[in-house]
Design a protein around this motif. Structure first.
Motif, mmCIF file in Angstrom:
data_model
loop_
_atom_site.group_PDB
_atom_site.id
_atom_site.type_symbol
_atom_site.label_atom_id
_atom_site.label_comp_id
_atom_site.label_asym_id
_atom_site.label_seq_id
_atom_site.Cartn_x
_atom_site.Cartn_y
_atom_site.Cartn_z
ATOM 1 N N ARG A 106 -0.549 7.169 0.828
ATOM 2 C CA ARG A 106 -1.795 6.527 1.285
ATOM 3 C C ARG A 106 -1.665 6.087 2.746
ATOM 4 N N PRO A 107 -1.407 7.015 3.671
ATOM 5 C CA PRO A 107 -1.206 6.627 5.074
ATOM 6 C C PRO A 107 -2.452 6.045 5.738
ATOM 7 N N GLU A 108 -3.610 6.254 5.140
ATOM 8 C CA GLU A 108 -4.855 5.740 5.721
ATOM 9 C C GLU A 108 -5.039 4.239 5.490
ATOM 10 N N ILE A 109 -4.258 3.657 4.587
ATOM 11 C CA ILE A 109 -4.392 2.231 4.275
ATOM 12 C C ILE A 109 -3.740 1.408 5.382
ATOM 13 N N LYS A 110 -4.554 0.580 6.047
ATOM 14 C CA LYS A 110 -4.076 -0.268 7.141
ATOM 15 C C LYS A 110 -3.686 -1.639 6.593
ATOM 16 N N VAL A 111 -2.476 -2.081 6.968
ATOM 17 C CA VAL A 111 -1.941 -3.356 6.499
ATOM 18 C C VAL A 111 -1.762 -4.284 7.699
ATOM 19 N N LEU A 112 -2.391 -5.453 7.631
ATOM 20 C CA LEU A 112 -2.291 -6.449 8.690
ATOM 21 C C LEU A 112 -1.442 -7.603 8.192
ATOM 22 N N ALA A 133 9.047 1.642 8.841
ATOM 23 C CA ALA A 133 9.977 2.762 8.673
ATOM 24 C C ALA A 133 9.718 3.509 7.371
ATOM 25 N N LEU A 134 9.200 2.791 6.366
ATOM 26 C CA LEU A 134 8.861 3.421 5.086
ATOM 27 C C LEU A 134 7.520 4.155 5.133
ATOM 28 N N GLY A 135 6.802 3.998 6.250
ATOM 29 C CA GLY A 135 5.528 4.689 6.409
ATOM 30 C C GLY A 135 4.297 3.813 6.260
ATOM 31 N N VAL A 136 4.485 2.501 6.087
ATOM 32 C CA VAL A 136 3.328 1.605 5.982
ATOM 33 C C VAL A 136 2.601 1.588 7.321
ATOM 34 N N ASP A 149 -11.705 -11.093 12.943
ATOM 35 C CA ASP A 149 -12.065 -9.724 12.554
ATOM 36 C C ASP A 149 -11.723 -8.685 13.625
ATOM 37 N N LYS A 150 -10.915 -9.047 14.598
ATOM 38 C CA LYS A 150 -10.575 -8.142 15.706
ATOM 39 C C LYS A 150 -9.927 -6.842 15.230
ATOM 40 N N TYR A 151 -9.089 -6.933 14.220
ATOM 41 C CA TYR A 151 -8.354 -5.762 13.744
ATOM 42 C C TYR A 151 -8.774 -5.403 12.323
ATOM 43 N N PRO A 152 -9.381 -4.233 12.127
ATOM 44 C CA PRO A 152 -9.746 -3.807 10.771
ATOM 45 C C PRO A 152 -8.486 -3.589 9.922
ATOM 46 N N ALA A 153 -8.554 -4.029 8.672
ATOM 47 C CA ALA A 153 -7.416 -3.859 7.764
ATOM 48 C C ALA A 153 -7.914 -3.709 6.336
ATOM 49 N N ASP A 154 -7.194 -2.900 5.570
ATOM 50 C CA ASP A 154 -7.502 -2.717 4.154
ATOM 51 C C ASP A 154 -6.779 -3.743 3.288
ATOM 52 N N ILE A 155 -5.587 -4.134 3.741
ATOM 53 C CA ILE A 155 -4.767 -5.118 3.041
ATOM 54 C C ILE A 155 -4.293 -6.130 4.076
ATOM 55 N N ILE A 156 -4.307 -7.393 3.708
ATOM 56 C CA ILE A 156 -3.742 -8.434 4.563
ATOM 57 C C ILE A 156 -2.571 -9.044 3.808
ATOM 58 N N ALA A 183 3.927 -2.161 -2.361
ATOM 59 C CA ALA A 183 3.671 -0.795 -2.842
ATOM 60 C C ALA A 183 2.508 -0.775 -3.827
ATOM 61 N N GLU A 184 2.469 -1.733 -4.741
ATOM 62 C CA GLU A 184 1.376 -1.806 -5.710
ATOM 63 C C GLU A 184 0.043 -2.076 -5.012
ATOM 64 N N ALA A 185 0.063 -2.952 -4.007
ATOM 65 C CA ALA A 185 -1.169 -3.246 -3.265
ATOM 66 C C ALA A 185 -1.678 -2.011 -2.546
ATOM 67 N N ILE A 186 -0.782 -1.239 -1.953
ATOM 68 C CA ILE A 186 -1.174 0.004 -1.263
ATOM 69 C C ILE A 186 -1.703 1.021 -2.258
ATOM 70 N N GLU A 187 -1.007 1.180 -3.369
ATOM 71 C CA GLU A 187 -1.455 2.135 -4.396
ATOM 72 C C GLU A 187 -2.845 1.817 -4.927
ATOM 73 N N ASN A 188 -3.154 0.532 -5.079
ATOM 74 C CA ASN A 188 -4.412 0.120 -5.693
ATOM 75 C C ASN A 188 -5.519 -0.228 -4.692
#
Length: 134
Positions: A5-11, A36-39, A65-72, A124-129
């Motif tokens: 899920r490389p499209e998922i942005k994590v802030l 390094a794991l690809g997040v 809201d300056k930086y869009p993110a899927d997960i914080i 990992a679970e947060a990214i998967e879901n």
């Protein structure tokens, strides 16, 4: 999970009464490892990082809201304001917050496989879901 899920942005954030901090990955051992794991870590600008000594960018709550993110992933240390206690309307309007995609982050270095495993599994679970919201 990150490679799938490389499209998922994590802030990576941290909250205080007046400031929301967006962490860069270059000086945080956990964020460097996740990257390094690809997040797909959201990175503040080099100029903003330099102004804080390289660690984070200071944002007023009006600019959260300056930086869009899927997960914080939020700093879980007791000296910081926890997500459930943030009352700022701008925070509550963030797509990741509205989607319930905010998880704890333990920014202190943990030198134990047993204690690191749940942290990595939680991310990992947060990214998967995660729903793509940014």
């Amino acid at each position: 999970a990150a490679k799938a899920r490389p499209e998922i942005k994590v802030l990576a954030g941290s909250a205080s009464q007046d400031i929301f901090y967006v962490s860069g990955s270059n000086l945080s051992i956990d964020l460097e490892y996740f990257k390094a794991l690809g997040v797909n870590i959201v990175e503040p600008s080099a100029k903003a990082l330099k102004a804080s000594g390289g660690w984070f960018e200071n944002l007023s709550w009006e600019n959260v809201d300056k930086y869009p993110a899927d997960i914080i992933i939020m700093d879980d240390r007791s000296a910081t304001i926890q997500p459930a206690d943030i009352t700022e309307a701008t925070w509550k309007k963030l797509p990741a917050v509205k989607a319930g995609q905010v998880i704890a982050r333990t920014p202190e270095a943990i030198l134990s496989y047993d204690k690191c495993t749940p942290i990595i599994e939680r991310l990992a679970e947060a990214i998967e879901n995660a729903k793509k919201v940014a």
